[in-house]
Write a protein that holds these residues in place. Structure first.
Motif, PDB file in Angstrom:
ATOM      1  N   LEU A 103      25.883 -16.257 -60.845  1.00  0.00           N
ATOM      2  CA  LEU A 103      26.871 -16.207 -59.770  1.00  0.00           C
ATOM      3  C   LEU A 103      27.979 -17.234 -59.973  1.00  0.00           C
ATOM      4  N   THR A 104      27.614 -18.431 -60.393  1.00  0.00           N
ATOM      5  CA  THR A 104      28.631 -19.466 -60.580  1.00  0.00           C
ATOM      6  C   THR A 104      29.491 -19.207 -61.813  1.00  0.00           C
ATOM      7  N   LEU A 105      28.914 -18.647 -62.862  1.00  0.00           N
ATOM      8  CA  LEU A 105      29.681 -18.353 -64.068  1.00  0.00           C
ATOM      9  C   LEU A 105      30.660 -17.208 -63.864  1.00  0.00           C
ATOM     10  N   THR A 106      30.340 -16.265 -62.994  1.00  0.00           N
ATOM     11  CA  THR A 106      31.207 -15.104 -62.777  1.00  0.00           C
ATOM     12  C   THR A 106      32.121 -15.274 -61.572  1.00  0.00           C
ATOM     13  N   ALA A 107      32.048 -16.402 -60.891  1.00  0.00           N
ATOM     14  CA  ALA A 107      32.907 -16.631 -59.723  1.00  0.00           C
ATOM     15  C   ALA A 107      34.370 -16.690 -60.134  1.00  0.00           C
ATOM     16  N   SER A 108      35.240 -16.272 -59.228  1.00  0.00           N
ATOM     17  CA  SER A 108      36.680 -16.323 -59.484  1.00  0.00           C
ATOM     18  C   SER A 108      37.155 -17.758 -59.333  1.00  0.00           C
ATOM     19  N   ARG A 109      37.599 -18.348 -60.426  1.00  0.00           N
ATOM     20  CA  ARG A 109      37.959 -19.754 -60.446  1.00  0.00           C
ATOM     21  C   ARG A 109      39.336 -20.012 -59.839  1.00  0.00           C
ATOM     22  N   ALA A 110      39.483 -21.200 -59.274  1.00  0.00           N
ATOM     23  CA  ALA A 110      40.806 -21.670 -58.895  1.00  0.00           C
ATOM     24  C   ALA A 110      41.530 -22.123 -60.160  1.00  0.00           C
ATOM     25  N   SER A 111      42.824 -22.390 -60.054  1.00  0.00           N
ATOM     26  CA  SER A 111      43.570 -22.857 -61.219  1.00  0.00           C
ATOM     27  C   SER A 111      42.954 -24.157 -61.729  1.00  0.00           C
ATOM     28  N   GLY A 112      42.761 -24.226 -63.034  1.00  0.00           N
ATOM     29  CA  GLY A 112      42.124 -25.397 -63.631  1.00  0.00           C
ATOM     30  C   GLY A 112      40.676 -25.160 -63.971  1.00  0.00           C
ATOM     31  N   GLY A 113      40.024 -24.262 -63.225  1.00  0.00           N
ATOM     32  CA  GLY A 113      38.660 -23.866 -63.540  1.00  0.00           C
ATOM     33  C   GLY A 113      37.587 -24.867 -63.230  1.00  0.00           C
ATOM     34  N   GLY A 114      37.913 -25.983 -62.595  1.00  0.00           N
ATOM     35  CA  GLY A 114      36.905 -26.990 -62.292  1.00  0.00           C
ATOM     36  C   GLY A 114      36.170 -26.714 -60.995  1.00  0.00           C
ATOM     37  N   ARG A 115      35.283 -27.637 -60.662  1.00  0.00           N
ATOM     38  CA  ARG A 115      34.483 -27.492 -59.461  1.00  0.00           C
ATOM     39  C   ARG A 115      35.194 -28.151 -58.281  1.00  0.00           C
ATOM     40  N   ASP A 116      35.347 -27.395 -57.198  1.00  0.00           N
ATOM     41  CA  ASP A 116      36.001 -27.901 -55.999  1.00  0.00           C
ATOM     42  C   ASP A 116      34.922 -28.422 -55.043  1.00  0.00           C
ATOM     43  N   PRO A 117      35.129 -29.581 -54.404  1.00  0.00           N
ATOM     44  CA  PRO A 117      34.084 -30.146 -53.546  1.00  0.00           C
ATOM     45  C   PRO A 117      33.766 -29.315 -52.316  1.00  0.00           C
ATOM     46  N   ARG A 118      34.658 -28.395 -51.919  1.00  0.00           N
ATOM     47  CA  ARG A 118      34.375 -27.551 -50.759  1.00  0.00           C
ATOM     48  C   ARG A 118      34.135 -26.091 -51.132  1.00  0.00           C
ATOM     49  N   LEU A 119      34.586 -25.674 -52.323  1.00  0.00           N
ATOM     50  CA  LEU A 119      34.464 -24.275 -52.730  1.00  0.00           C
ATOM     51  C   LEU A 119      33.589 -24.088 -53.963  1.00  0.00           C
ATOM     52  N   GLY A 120      33.029 -25.159 -54.489  1.00  0.00           N
ATOM     53  CA  GLY A 120      32.159 -25.038 -55.652  1.00  0.00           C
ATOM     54  C   GLY A 120      32.919 -24.518 -56.863  1.00  0.00           C
ATOM     55  N   TRP A 121      32.292 -23.577 -57.584  1.00  0.00           N
ATOM     56  CA  TRP A 121      32.891 -23.042 -58.808  1.00  0.00           C
ATOM     57  C   TRP A 121      33.836 -21.881 -58.555  1.00  0.00           C
ATOM     58  N   GLY A 122      34.049 -21.517 -57.287  1.00  0.00           N
ATOM     59  CA  GLY A 122      35.018 -20.470 -56.987  1.00  0.00           C
ATOM     60  C   GLY A 122      34.461 -19.414 -56.064  1.00  0.00           C
ATOM     61  N   LEU A 123      35.232 -18.362 -55.877  1.00  0.00           N
ATOM     62  CA  LEU A 123      34.907 -17.285 -54.948  1.00  0.00           C
ATOM     63  C   LEU A 123      33.935 -16.298 -55.583  1.00  0.00           C
ATOM     64  N   VAL A 124      32.880 -15.958 -54.848  1.00  0.00           N
ATOM     65  CA  VAL A 124      31.867 -15.049 -55.377  1.00  0.00           C
ATOM     66  C   VAL A 124      32.503 -13.723 -55.785  1.00  0.00           C
ATOM     67  N   ASP A 125      32.097 -13.206 -56.925  1.00  0.00           N
ATOM     68  CA  ASP A 125      32.558 -11.906 -57.425  1.00  0.00           C
ATOM     69  C   ASP A 125      31.324 -11.047 -57.646  1.00  0.00           C
ATOM     70  N   ALA A 126      30.970 -10.279 -56.631  1.00  0.00           N
ATOM     71  CA  ALA A 126      29.731  -9.502 -56.674  1.00  0.00           C
ATOM     72  C   ALA A 126      29.738  -8.493 -57.816  1.00  0.00           C
ATOM     73  N   TYR A 127      30.866  -7.834 -58.036  1.00  0.00           N
ATOM     74  CA  TYR A 127      30.942  -6.830 -59.091  1.00  0.00           C
ATOM     75  C   TYR A 127      30.748  -7.459 -60.468  1.00  0.00           C
ATOM     76  N   ALA A 128      31.425  -8.588 -60.712  1.00  0.00           N
ATOM     77  CA  ALA A 128      31.285  -9.264 -62.007  1.00  0.00           C
ATOM     78  C   ALA A 128      29.867  -9.795 -62.193  1.00  0.00           C
ATOM     79  N   ALA A 129      29.254 -10.278 -61.117  1.00  0.00           N
ATOM     80  CA  ALA A 129      27.896 -10.810 -61.226  1.00  0.00           C
ATOM     81  C   ALA A 129      26.912  -9.728 -61.641  1.00  0.00           C
ATOM     82  N   VAL A 130      27.079  -8.533 -61.092  1.00  0.00           N
ATOM     83  CA  VAL A 130      26.154  -7.430 -61.388  1.00  0.00           C
ATOM     84  C   VAL A 130      26.438  -6.821 -62.758  1.00  0.00           C
TER      85      VAL A 130
END
Length: 384
Positions: A286-313
């Motif tokens: 889930l974290t590897l397939t999440a939609s990243r913010a610019s820069g691709g790093g970990r955000d303290p409130r959003l983690g590794w990005g927005l969940v992408d259910a389709y990409a995860a599956v």
């Protein structure tokens, strides 16, 4: 004096979970059926694409919180499993608080001709586990009762455990219950629900728990709570789902806890599609397939990005691939490419991408037309 104390408790709970005070003062009630176009969150997730592969069939998702109104018509026959309550029902109703029914709908509501809303994993079974009465509970986040509820969910066979109402107090009993659940193969999903500075949610902050932040339609964090334990984000504002007390649908709802329901549904879809995956592997994917913010790093409130259910599956990543934190300084491993869609703003970026695609197609069509016209003028002879 009793009225003053009850109002004080309602105010404290409302501040923490960001629910309307009117709801905290009494049981949640049904609203009119939602018939507008699908919400931004549903457009973002687009579950119909995923249903070609999995609908979450064979999975049991526990909703640990203040109960679920299983009589809502959008829950299928035998979809709602029975569970013993750890606290009394306020007013004798199945879900006085309303958040449990809302979360259950995001996970497993069935398609219905009377509404445009539908759950992400309608094939999953739902297991309500009540450990608090919500806003009507004098101690709404008792960690001991929460520990018992998590253990009960594991014993009932829940592969995914959504803690819909987390606590702000940790305890050895809660730590042990979480560790035992993970060892038993359950994935625990818990929101970073704090809307006040300095609040830490549990079991959200515990090791191994899939901790979820919340975003609005512009990709901005909904909750104030932040920390390096937050793994991923999901929609948490302007949401629609099933309501307690009838068929009606609440709209719009802003609740950081609701974001965790989207992630729990995604876990159920993924576990149904890849039943051999371990909890750690699920979190990793889930974290590897999440939609990243610019820069691709970990955000303290959003983690590794927005969940992408389709990409995860649908992703071809191996289950044993190292997670985002495996590289130095927490960087994403270079040989693993996550989903490229930006977190901010998700819907606007999608619309913009489609517009650019349309412009590109139009330009290509014009080039083809010009080529054919010139070819005809020269009798299809090569120019010198």
């Amino acid at each position: 004096m009793k009225v003053t104390a009850a109002l004080f408790v309602a105010l404290v709970v409302a501040l923490f979970v960001d629910v309307p005070l009117a709801q905290a003062a009494g049981c949640a009630t049904s609203t009119e059926v939602y018939q507008d176009p699908p919400s931004w969150a549903q457009k973002l997730v687009d579950p119909s694409r995923i249903w070609l592969l999995t609908r979450g069939t064979g999975q049991t998702v526990a909703i640990v919180g203040a109960g679920v109104d299983g009589s809502n018509p959008q829950f299928g026959h035998d979809q709602m499993l029975s569970s013993d309550d750890l606290v009394a029902r306020p007013g004798g109703v199945a879900d006085c608080d309303g958040r449990g029914t809302f979360a259950a709908g995001i996970i497993g509501a069935q398609p219905d001709d009377q509404t445009t809303f539908v759950g992400l994993a309608p094939g999953a079974r739902l297991l309500p586990v009540r450990y608090t009465a919500g806003s009507g509970d004098a101690n709404p986040g008792d960690p001991g009762r929460l520990a018992t509820a998590i253990t009960q969910a594991v014993h009932a066979g829940a592969g995914t455990i959504l803690v819909d109402i987390p606590t702000t107090v940790d305890s050895p009993a809660l730590d042990d219950a979480v560790a035992a659940a993970l060892a038993a193969g359950s994935v625990i999903v818990s929101p970073a629900a704090g809307t006040q500075q300095g609040i830490v949610s549990y079991p959200t902050a515990l090791p191994g728990v899939l901790a979820v932040g919340a975003v609005d339609r512009n990709g901005v964090a909904v909750q104030t709570e932040a920390g390096d334990y937050i793994d991923i984000a999901a929609p948490g504002a302007d949401l629609v789902s099933t309501s307690a007390g009838g068929f009606g649908h609440s709209w719009p709802i802003k609740d950081p806890s609701a974001a965790a329901a989207y992630v729990a549904a995604t876990v159920a879809l993924l576990r149904s599609h890849q039943p051999t995956a371990t909890p750690a592997q699920i979190v990793n994917r889930l974290t590897l397939t999440a939609s990243r913010a610019s820069g691709g790093g970990r955000d303290p409130r959003l983690g590794w990005g927005l969940v992408d259910a389709y990409a995860a599956v649908t992703s071809q990543l191996p289950l044993t691939a190292p997670g985002p934190g495996a590289s130095p300084a927490g960087a994403t491993p270079p040989d693993l490419v996550p989903a490229a869609a930006p977190v901010q703003p998700p819907i606007n970026a999608l619309v913009g991408g489609l517009a650019l695609g349309g412009v590109g197609l139009a330009a290509l069509a014009g080039l083809i037309t010009l080529t054919i016209r010139r070819g005809r003028e020269r009798g299809w002879k090569l120019s010198r």
